[in-house]
Write an enzyme that holds these catalytic residues in place. Structure first.
Site, PDB file in Angstrom:
ATOM      1  N   ASP A   1       5.692  -7.791  -3.280  1.00 35.66           N
ATOM      2  CA  ASP A   1       6.483  -7.627  -2.158  1.00 35.66           C
ATOM      3  C   ASP A   1       7.425  -8.612  -1.995  1.00 35.66           C
ATOM      4  O   ASP A   1       7.601  -8.806  -1.797  1.00 35.66           O
ATOM      5  CB  ASP A   1       4.908  -7.795  -1.134  1.00 35.66           C
ATOM      6  CG  ASP A   1       5.560  -6.886   0.292  1.00 35.66           C
ATOM      7  OD1 ASP A   1       6.331  -6.404   0.474  1.00 35.66           O
ATOM      8  OD2 ASP A   1       4.466  -7.168   0.756  1.00 35.66           O
TER       9      ASP A   1
ATOM     10  N   GLY B   1       8.049  -9.304   0.865  1.00 30.68           N
ATOM     11  CA  GLY B   1       7.393 -10.754   2.396  1.00 30.68           C
ATOM     12  C   GLY B   1       8.221  -9.284   3.539  1.00 30.68           C
ATOM     13  O   GLY B   1       8.441 -10.837   4.343  1.00 30.68           O
TER      14      GLY B   1
ATOM     15  N   TYR C   1       6.590  -7.933   5.468  1.00 38.92           N
ATOM     16  CA  TYR C   1       5.269  -7.986   6.401  1.00 38.92           C
ATOM     17  C   TYR C   1       5.183  -9.462   6.832  1.00 38.92           C
ATOM     18  O   TYR C   1       5.070  -9.501   7.975  1.00 38.92           O
ATOM     19  CB  TYR C   1       4.698  -7.333   5.771  1.00 38.92           C
ATOM     20  CG  TYR C   1       2.842  -7.429   6.614  1.00 38.92           C
ATOM     21  CD1 TYR C   1       3.030  -6.453   7.798  1.00 38.92           C
ATOM     22  CD2 TYR C   1       1.934  -8.799   6.563  1.00 38.92           C
ATOM     23  CE1 TYR C   1       1.698  -6.460   8.682  1.00 38.92           C
ATOM     24  CE2 TYR C   1       1.236  -8.324   7.410  1.00 38.92           C
ATOM     25  CZ  TYR C   1       0.886  -7.538   8.635  1.00 38.92           C
ATOM     26  OH  TYR C   1       0.060  -7.655   9.284  1.00 38.92           O
TER      27      TYR C   1
ATOM     28  N   ASP D   1      12.225  -4.860   4.446  1.00 36.03           N
ATOM     29  CA  ASP D   1      11.986  -4.147   5.756  1.00 36.03           C
ATOM     30  C   ASP D   1      11.544  -4.158   7.106  1.00 36.03           C
ATOM     31  O   ASP D   1      10.728  -5.778   6.676  1.00 36.03           O
ATOM     32  CB  ASP D   1      11.224  -2.800   5.346  1.00 36.03           C
ATOM     33  CG  ASP D   1       9.899  -3.151   4.863  1.00 36.03           C
ATOM     34  OD1 ASP D   1       9.223  -4.079   4.451  1.00 36.03           O
ATOM     35  OD2 ASP D   1       9.095  -2.847   5.448  1.00 36.03           O
TER      36      ASP D   1
ATOM     37  N   GLY E   1       3.467  -0.530   6.773  1.00 34.00           N
ATOM     38  CA  GLY E   1       3.636  -0.354   8.987  1.00 34.00           C
ATOM     39  C   GLY E   1       2.535   0.278   8.704  1.00 34.00           C
ATOM     40  O   GLY E   1       1.922   0.199  10.350  1.00 34.00           O
TER      41      GLY E   1
ATOM     42  N   ASP F   1      -2.793  -0.939  -2.124  1.00 35.65           N
ATOM     43  CA  ASP F   1      -2.743  -2.743  -2.777  1.00 35.65           C
ATOM     44  C   ASP F   1      -3.891  -3.638  -1.225  1.00 35.65           C
ATOM     45  O   ASP F   1      -3.196  -2.562  -0.547  1.00 35.65           O
ATOM     46  CB  ASP F   1      -2.080  -3.109  -2.698  1.00 35.65           C
ATOM     47  CG  ASP F   1      -1.054  -3.918  -1.610  1.00 35.65           C
ATOM     48  OD1 ASP F   1      -1.170  -5.021  -1.243  1.00 35.65           O
ATOM     49  OD2 ASP F   1      -0.416  -3.335  -0.957  1.00 35.65           O
TER      50      ASP F   1
ATOM     51  N   CYS G   1     -23.713  -0.554 -10.601  1.00 34.08           N
ATOM     52  CA  CYS G   1     -22.855  -0.646 -11.187  1.00 34.08           C
ATOM     53  C   CYS G   1     -23.028  -1.099 -12.711  1.00 34.08           C
ATOM     54  O   CYS G   1     -23.997  -2.101 -12.701  1.00 34.08           O
ATOM     55  CB  CYS G   1     -21.924  -2.291 -10.123  1.00 34.08           C
ATOM     56  SG  CYS G   1     -20.912  -2.853 -10.369  1.00 34.08           S
TER      57      CYS G   1
ATOM     58  N   CYS H   1     -20.954  -4.259 -13.559  1.00 30.95           N
ATOM     59  CA  CYS H   1     -20.207  -5.336 -13.573  1.00 30.95           C
ATOM     60  C   CYS H   1     -20.977  -6.050 -14.032  1.00 30.95           C
ATOM     61  O   CYS H   1     -22.056  -5.815 -14.290  1.00 30.95           O
ATOM     62  CB  CYS H   1     -19.417  -5.523 -12.925  1.00 30.95           C
ATOM     63  SG  CYS H   1     -20.619  -5.866 -11.567  1.00 30.95           S
TER      64      CYS H   1
ATOM     65  N   CYS I   1     -23.257  -7.804 -11.702  1.00 31.58           N
ATOM     66  CA  CYS I   1     -24.843  -6.721 -11.750  1.00 31.58           C
ATOM     67  C   CYS I   1     -25.671  -7.295 -12.749  1.00 31.58           C
ATOM     68  O   CYS I   1     -26.036  -6.539 -12.517  1.00 31.58           O
ATOM     69  CB  CYS I   1     -23.987  -5.887 -11.267  1.00 31.58           C
ATOM     70  SG  CYS I   1     -23.274  -4.909  -9.656  1.00 31.58           S
TER      71      CYS I   1
ATOM     72  N   HIS J   1     -17.336  -8.291  -8.995  1.00 32.70           N
ATOM     73  CA  HIS J   1     -18.211  -7.209  -8.191  1.00 32.70           C
ATOM     74  C   HIS J   1     -16.971  -6.571  -7.577  1.00 32.70           C
ATOM     75  O   HIS J   1     -17.006  -5.451  -7.702  1.00 32.70           O
ATOM     76  CB  HIS J   1     -19.093  -8.241  -7.646  1.00 32.70           C
ATOM     77  CG  HIS J   1     -19.857  -7.028  -6.949  1.00 32.70           C
ATOM     78  ND1 HIS J   1     -20.730  -5.851  -7.809  1.00 32.70           N
ATOM     79  CD2 HIS J   1     -19.699  -6.235  -5.853  1.00 32.70           C
ATOM     80  CE1 HIS J   1     -21.035  -4.637  -6.657  1.00 32.70           C
ATOM     81  NE2 HIS J   1     -20.659  -4.918  -6.058  1.00 32.70           N
TER      82      HIS J   1
END
Length: 378
Positions: free
Chosen positions: A98, A100, A102, A152, A221, A271, A309, A311, A314, A340
């Site tokens: 990113d 930066g 934001y 931005d 945004g 993300d 699940c 994983c 679990c 998890h």
């Protein structure tokens, strides 16, 4: 002038017949990844509590790191000397950074915006800094991520129309400067659409960026305090104006219900810090909604977090044990819940891709959202 990324590609292999969802493949210098995808956030060159091998095991592809934080600490020059971000953090798959923007704009009392760039004080030590489009591109080129973002201006919510319009104008001008500054042929550059909750500003912003010709387009945004219906409405508008043949990235969105709704509206990439942040505070995603493992009701509950699940957590640990770890303030608690939660979202996106492939996305989404929102489902 931006040279474009010769090692980046995006192909749509299938579209949902009933929604705007797309099944695609994203090619980068560090791997080929299926979309729609969720990208875990590793703000400071680490996905908190997890090592890369665990991320590979979960099935993670691209992760996100933040230029603002890495610029301040340890410093771009350190990462560049290490051979770039992939080597520095020992992550062999894709990385997106990113810009930066934001983070800078969230420091309202500590920054001053001009047309040339932004003056701000470090949240770490108060030192004074200046970032502009050219410097942001230079920082990200030194970091060496596969996908980098334009600088931005993210307008707050709520804000007046004129304030949002000014941010759109500045974002477009900065995007042009980012393109001019971009040199690396092994990095894709994405433009970021702004405009707050105003449809006409969003359309104007998207049209301006599309005319410049980026490798992909982000929707910035959103998820900054606006009602969900406004977020979904803006995403729908973007689905009608952004190019069909370029990836669409919804920034900072990661709640399971928002991933489902975003995919239905044509989003390819997401993300969010939410899965790792919730995990550190003792909240787990499950197929029946969120579960707060600290609650006393799980003191003698020997079921897994989510019986559906697959994983590692679990398969091997109970709710009672995980609650004990949190009450005892053991670090392992944070690691296991983070593992998890990331797995849950990566698997959700895998299931969504299968549903698009088999043209049954609406049925899948309805079933998932119904069960996920069931009261006292755990």
């Amino acid at each position: 002038m931006s040279v474009g990324c010769k090692m980046f590609g995006f192909v749509i292999n299938r579209k949902c017949s009933a929604t705007g969802a797309r099944l695609g493949v994203l090619s980068t210098p560090h791997g080929v990844f299926e979309t729609p995808m969720f990208m875990p956030v590793g703000t400071q060159a680490t996905v908190k509590t997890l090592i890369p091998e665990e991320l590979y095991e979960i099935g993670t592809g691209i992760i996100l790191a933040n230029s603002y934080h890495l610029y301040l600490r340890p410093g771009t020059e350190i990462i560049h000397m290490a051979g770039g971000l992939h080597r520095f953090m020992n992550y062999r798959r894709g990385i997106l950074t990113d810009s930066g923007g934001y983070q800078v704009f969230s420091l309202a009392p500590l920054r001053r915006i001009t047309d040339d760039g932004v003056y701000f004080n470090s949240h770490i030590d108060g030192s004074r800094h200046f970032l502009n489009p050219e410097k942001v591109i230079s920082i990200q080129e030194d970091l060496g991520a596969d996908i980098i973002m334009c600088f931005d201006e993210c307008s707050p919510y709520p804000c007046k129309y004129e304030e949002a319009r000014e941010a759109v104008s500045r974002t477009t001008k900065w995007a042009e400067r980012c393109l001019q500054a971009h040199r690396r042929e092994d990095q894709a550059l994405f433009g970021i659409v702004q405009g707050n909750v105003y449809e006409d500003l969003r359309i104007e912003s998207a049209a301006s960026l599309v005319s410049l010709g980026f490798d992909g387009y982000a929707i910035g945004g959103l998820s900054v305090g606006e009602p969900k219906e406004d977020m979904y409405r803006i995403i729908e508008v973007m689905n009608t104006v952004l190019p069909e043949d370029k990836p669409r990235y919804l920034m900072g969105v990661g709640a399971p219900e928002d991933l489902v709704e975003g995919v239905k509206r044509g989003v390819d990439m997401f993300d969010c810090v939410l899965p790792t942040r919730l995990a550190r505070h003792g909240t787990a995603y499950t197929s029946r909604g969120k579960l707060v493992i600290r609650n006393a009701e799980y003191r003698d509950d020997f079921r897994p977090l989510d019986e559906e699940c697959g994983c590692y957590v679990c398969h091997n640990y109970t709710r009672a044990y995980l609650r004990h770890l949190f009450k005892a303030e053991e670090i392992l608690a944070l690691r296991l819940l983070t593992y998890h939660n990331i797995y849950f979202l990566i698997k959700l996106m895998e299931n969504i891709r299968s549903a698009i492939q088999e043209d049954r996305l609406l049925v899948f989404c309805e079933r998932f959202l119904t069960r996920y929102s069931e009261p006292s489902g755990n």
